[in-house]
Design an enzyme around this catalytic site. Sequence first.
Site, short mmCIF file in Angstrom:
data_model
loop_
_atom_site.label_atom_id
_atom_site.label_comp_id
_atom_site.label_asym_id
_atom_site.label_seq_id
_atom_site.Cartn_x
_atom_site.Cartn_y
_atom_site.Cartn_z
N CYS A 97 -41.42 -41.81 -9.61
CA CYS A 97 -40.90 -41.91 -8.24
C CYS A 97 -41.83 -41.11 -7.32
CB CYS A 97 -39.45 -41.42 -8.16
SG CYS A 97 -39.20 -39.69 -8.63
N ASN B 7 -40.53 -36.73 -8.23
CA ASN B 7 -40.22 -36.40 -9.63
C ASN B 7 -39.15 -35.30 -9.74
OD1 ASN B 7 -41.98 -35.18 -12.61
ND2 ASN B 7 -40.42 -36.74 -12.49
N CYS C 262 -35.74 -36.37 -8.36
CA CYS C 262 -34.46 -37.11 -8.27
C CYS C 262 -34.44 -38.32 -9.20
CB CYS C 262 -34.19 -37.55 -6.83
SG CYS C 262 -33.96 -36.17 -5.67
N ARG C 263 -35.08 -39.41 -8.80
CA ARG C 263 -34.92 -40.68 -9.52
C ARG C 263 -35.61 -40.72 -10.87
NH1 ARG C 263 -37.18 -44.10 -4.68
NH2 ARG C 263 -38.33 -42.12 -4.52
N SER C 264 -36.89 -40.35 -10.93
CA SER C 264 -37.59 -40.53 -12.22
C SER C 264 -37.12 -39.56 -13.31
CB SER C 264 -39.12 -40.52 -12.05
OG SER C 264 -39.58 -39.31 -11.54
N ASP D 2 -34.27 -44.14 -2.48
CA ASP D 2 -34.56 -42.71 -2.42
C ASP D 2 -33.32 -41.98 -1.87
OD1 ASP D 2 -35.41 -40.19 -1.78
OD2 ASP D 2 -37.24 -40.84 -0.74
#
Length: 163
Positions: free
Chosen positions: A10, A13, A15-17, A127
């Site tokens: 993401c 690095n 939150c999402r990934s 995001d």
Amino acid sequence: MKTYKLLFVCLGNICRSPSAENIMNHLVEKEGLSDRITCDSAGTGAYHIGESPDSRMRVAAKQRGIDLIGRARQFKVSDFEDFDLILAMDQDNYRNILNADREGKYGNKIKLMCEFASHHQEKEVPDPYYGGPEGFNKVIDLLLDACSGLLEQIKSEKLIIDK
Ligand code: 4NP
């Protein structure tokens, strides 16, 4: 059988990934496939290098029984060789990864995470950084769906990835 090395990417690095990495590890462990599938994550940006996953993201993951561990690192060109499949959370991440592939050798290793979701229509993992808690919960729901779809594809060996 082949061992797959997966890299989730993401922007930050945090939150999402890292959520994708830890959710995938959770599913992989549950199915006893830890020797076949390994996971890592990275960000295209450098702002949060060395940081733990965002506390709001950790709360959302914990509500689904998943602990987020790891430290942020930036995507690097050697990741193209080191991983079999690179999963971008959104189109910006996808473009930034493609741009790092100067010789255009690795395009077939890069995929959008939402390709693997079957219960959500979203094309990108949104995001959540500047929004409220519902955005973080959405990320977890979407990633649980996409990670299980990805795991099914790996198990069925339908994923064709050129080395
Ligand atoms: P991520 O979320 O890409 O899912 O880790 C973000 C983290 C940090 C920022 C943006 C998105 N930021 O602007 O610092």
